[in-house]
Design a protein around this motif. Structure first.
Motif, PDB file in Angstrom:
ATOM      1  N   MET A   1       0.704  -1.363   0.140  1.00 48.16           N
ATOM      2  CA  MET A   1      -0.146   0.064   0.064  1.00 48.16           C
ATOM      3  C   MET A   1       0.941   1.056  -0.058  1.00 48.16           C
ATOM      4  O   MET A   1       1.688   1.383   0.756  1.00 48.16           O
ATOM      5  N   TYR A   2       0.671   2.253  -0.904  1.00 46.76           N
ATOM      6  CA  TYR A   2       1.430   3.408  -1.119  1.00 46.76           C
ATOM      7  C   TYR A   2       0.961   4.336   0.017  1.00 46.76           C
ATOM      8  O   TYR A   2      -0.129   4.630   0.343  1.00 46.76           O
ATOM      9  N   THR A   3       2.092   4.627   1.068  1.00 49.74           N
ATOM     10  CA  THR A   3       1.855   5.572   2.350  1.00 49.74           C
ATOM     11  C   THR A   3       2.865   6.584   2.328  1.00 49.74           C
ATOM     12  O   THR A   3       3.756   6.453   2.927  1.00 49.74           O
ATOM     13  N   PRO A   4       2.480   7.768   1.701  1.00 46.58           N
ATOM     14  CA  PRO A   4       3.156   8.955   1.807  1.00 46.58           C
ATOM     15  C   PRO A   4       3.375   9.316   3.298  1.00 46.58           C
ATOM     16  O   PRO A   4       2.579   8.924   4.251  1.00 46.58           O
ATOM     17  N   PRO A   5       4.417   9.836   3.688  1.00 37.23           N
ATOM     18  CA  PRO A   5       4.703  10.028   5.108  1.00 37.23           C
ATOM     19  C   PRO A   5       3.386  10.832   5.902  1.00 37.23           C
ATOM     20  O   PRO A   5       3.220  10.739   7.046  1.00 37.23           O
ATOM     21  N   THR A 161      -1.003 -15.007  11.497  1.00 36.05           N
ATOM     22  CA  THR A 161      -0.001 -14.610  12.566  1.00 36.05           C
ATOM     23  C   THR A 161       0.539 -13.378  12.041  1.00 36.05           C
ATOM     24  O   THR A 161       1.210 -13.406  10.885  1.00 36.05           O
ATOM     25  N   ILE A 162       0.180 -12.027  12.880  1.00 34.88           N
ATOM     26  CA  ILE A 162       0.679 -10.854  12.036  1.00 34.88           C
ATOM     27  C   ILE A 162       2.226 -10.581  12.110  1.00 34.88           C
ATOM     28  O   ILE A 162       2.916 -10.775  13.350  1.00 34.88           O
ATOM     29  N   GLU A 163       2.963 -10.327  10.909  1.00 31.40           N
ATOM     30  CA  GLU A 163       4.333 -10.179  11.032  1.00 31.40           C
ATOM     31  C   GLU A 163       4.641  -8.638  10.716  1.00 31.40           C
ATOM     32  O   GLU A 163       5.658  -8.223  10.790  1.00 31.40           O
ATOM     33  N   ALA A 164       3.664  -7.854   9.879  1.00 36.58           N
ATOM     34  CA  ALA A 164       3.874  -6.770   9.701  1.00 36.58           C
ATOM     35  C   ALA A 164       2.584  -5.905   9.440  1.00 36.58           C
ATOM     36  O   ALA A 164       1.535  -6.537   9.098  1.00 36.58           O
ATOM     37  N   LEU A 165       2.528  -4.948   9.931  1.00 30.56           N
ATOM     38  CA  LEU A 165       1.027  -3.888   9.624  1.00 30.56           C
ATOM     39  C   LEU A 165       1.583  -2.544   8.904  1.00 30.56           C
ATOM     40  O   LEU A 165       2.518  -1.808   9.248  1.00 30.56           O
ATOM     41  N   ILE A 166       0.685  -2.227   8.085  1.00 32.74           N
ATOM     42  CA  ILE A 166       0.805  -1.048   7.287  1.00 32.74           C
ATOM     43  C   ILE A 166      -0.325  -0.171   7.578  1.00 32.74           C
ATOM     44  O   ILE A 166      -1.404  -0.984   7.106  1.00 32.74           O
ATOM     45  N   GLY A 167      -0.442   0.944   7.968  1.00 33.64           N
ATOM     46  CA  GLY A 167      -1.703   1.827   8.272  1.00 33.64           C
ATOM     47  C   GLY A 167      -1.378   2.960   7.393  1.00 33.64           C
ATOM     48  O   GLY A 167      -0.501   3.628   7.212  1.00 33.64           O
ATOM     49  N   LYS A 168      -2.700   3.261   6.921  1.00 33.98           N
ATOM     50  CA  LYS A 168      -2.776   4.721   6.048  1.00 33.98           C
ATOM     51  C   LYS A 168      -4.025   5.453   6.497  1.00 33.98           C
ATOM     52  O   LYS A 168      -5.083   4.610   6.612  1.00 33.98           O
ATOM     53  N   ARG A 169      -3.870   6.650   6.903  1.00 35.37           N
ATOM     54  CA  ARG A 169      -5.293   7.433   7.345  1.00 35.37           C
ATOM     55  C   ARG A 169      -4.955   8.791   6.488  1.00 35.37           C
ATOM     56  O   ARG A 169      -4.235   9.654   6.710  1.00 35.37           O
ATOM     57  N   LYS A 170      -5.727   8.915   5.290  1.00 35.55           N
ATOM     58  CA  LYS A 170      -5.568   9.944   4.354  1.00 35.55           C
ATOM     59  C   LYS A 170      -6.992  10.767   4.522  1.00 35.55           C
ATOM     60  O   LYS A 170      -7.802  10.578   4.118  1.00 35.55           O
ATOM     61  N   LEU A 171      -6.646  11.617   5.417  1.00 33.48           N
ATOM     62  CA  LEU A 171      -7.638  12.394   6.195  1.00 33.48           C
ATOM     63  C   LEU A 171      -7.405  14.079   5.907  1.00 33.48           C
ATOM     64  O   LEU A 171      -7.780  14.551   6.861  1.00 33.48           O
ATOM     65  N   SER A 172      -6.742  14.230   4.813  1.00 35.79           N
ATOM     66  CA  SER A 172      -6.814  15.830   4.679  1.00 35.79           C
ATOM     67  C   SER A 172      -5.574  16.558   5.702  1.00 35.79           C
ATOM     68  O   SER A 172      -5.605  17.669   5.438  1.00 35.79           O
ATOM     69  N   GLN A 173      -4.569  15.589   5.979  1.00 32.33           N
ATOM     70  CA  GLN A 173      -3.520  16.179   7.075  1.00 32.33           C
ATOM     71  C   GLN A 173      -2.565  16.994   6.037  1.00 32.33           C
ATOM     72  O   GLN A 173      -1.791  17.783   6.621  1.00 32.33           O
ATOM     73  N   ASN A 174      -2.547  16.928   4.805  1.00 31.08           N
ATOM     74  CA  ASN A 174      -1.610  17.654   3.808  1.00 31.08           C
ATOM     75  C   ASN A 174      -1.957  18.990   3.655  1.00 31.08           C
ATOM     76  O   ASN A 174      -1.583  19.758   2.854  1.00 31.08           O
ATOM     77  N   ARG A 175      -3.493  19.148   3.778  1.00 27.36           N
ATOM     78  CA  ARG A 175      -4.034  20.442   3.649  1.00 27.36           C
ATOM     79  C   ARG A 175      -3.782  21.705   4.798  1.00 27.36           C
ATOM     80  O   ARG A 175      -3.626  21.096   5.983  1.00 27.36           O
ATOM     81  N   PRO A 176      -3.786  22.896   4.361  1.00 30.06           N
ATOM     82  CA  PRO A 176      -3.845  24.105   5.354  1.00 30.06           C
ATOM     83  C   PRO A 176      -4.870  23.912   6.464  1.00 30.06           C
ATOM     84  O   PRO A 176      -5.895  23.202   6.162  1.00 30.06           O
ATOM     85  N   ALA A 177      -4.523  24.433   7.471  1.00 33.88           N
ATOM     86  CA  ALA A 177      -5.738  24.195   8.870  1.00 33.88           C
ATOM     87  C   ALA A 177      -6.983  24.524   8.305  1.00 33.88           C
ATOM     88  O   ALA A 177      -8.126  24.119   8.611  1.00 33.88           O
ATOM     89  N   ALA A 178      -7.093  25.827   7.681  1.00 33.00           N
ATOM     90  CA  ALA A 178      -8.542  26.109   7.057  1.00 33.00           C
ATOM     91  C   ALA A 178      -9.180  25.171   6.137  1.00 33.00           C
ATOM     92  O   ALA A 178     -10.189  25.022   6.354  1.00 33.00           O
TER      93      ALA A 178
END
Length: 205
Positions: A1-5, A161-178
């Motif tokens: 899964m593509y996960t930008p920082p 059995t979980i060996e690795a977890l990748i999480g993504k939350r694309k929720l407008s974090q890259n936008r200005p506060a307003a």
């Protein structure tokens, strides 16, 4: 899964919460002719392993046994975000639509369960979990034992059995506060679950 920082989620407690909240995960493994096998099914996790079961008539369980590993995908709230919700649109119009969502991918080796005792434990655990909100809770052992024994013959269990977890939350974090506030207000009018996720991300939860 593509996960930008900006969208990557690594906190174990948050990943576990998202997995618990997911309504109908997907179990994915390599299949024949290079095509993936995918099954939608309820899954439960304690953070170290994931359990569920498939119909014995579903050939995916044989492919899982052969592959020896799988990915469980836990989707969360998702939805469209209009650029019209951004105050910055009125300033410069350099905005485009996007899609917000949450998802967790769990990778690891998988075990196929055919033992009746372990299958009974798996279906009991799943049932108890989903019956918990109900006032009158149904239990597996409420049904006749011979009936349940027959039903168990029609399923196979899976334990990843979980060996690795990748999480993504694309929720407008890259936008200005307003813009984040504007998107949250707009989404909240038609998608309460996504709005709750966006609000939690804004608050650092």
């Amino acid at each position: 899964m593509y996960t930008p920082p900006a969208f990557r989620e690594d906190r174990p407690e948050v990943l576990l919460r998202l997995m618990h909240q997911s309504r109908l995960p997907l179990l994915v493994s390599n299949g024949a002719n290079g095509l993936p096998d995918v099954t939608h099914l309820p899954l439960l996790t304690d953070g170290t392993r994931i359990v569920g079961h498939l119909a014995r008539a579903n050939p995916h369980w044989k492919a899982l046994r052969e592959a020896g590993c799988a990915i469980a995908i836990f989707p969360g709230p998702e939805g469209y975000v209009s650029p019209s919700s951004y105050p910055s649109k009125a300033e410069h119009h350099r905005v485009v639509p996007t899609w917000n969502y949450e998802a967790v991918h769990a990778h690891g080796p998988i075990e196929i369960i055919e033992d009746a005792g372990r299958l009974h434990e798996i279906v009991s655990t799943l049932t108890d979990h989903h019956e918990k909100p109900r006032a009158a809770r149904w239990k597996v052992d409420d049904a006749p034992a011979d009936f349940i024994a027959g039903q168990l013959k029609g399923i196979v269990g899976v334990v990843l059995t979980i060996e690795a977890l990748i999480g993504k939350r694309k929720l407008s974090q890259n936008r200005p506060a307003a813009d984040r506030d504007g998107a949250l207000e707009d989404v909240g009018q038609h998608n309460a679950a996504l709005a709750d996720a966006m609000r939690a991300a804004r608050e650092g939860n």
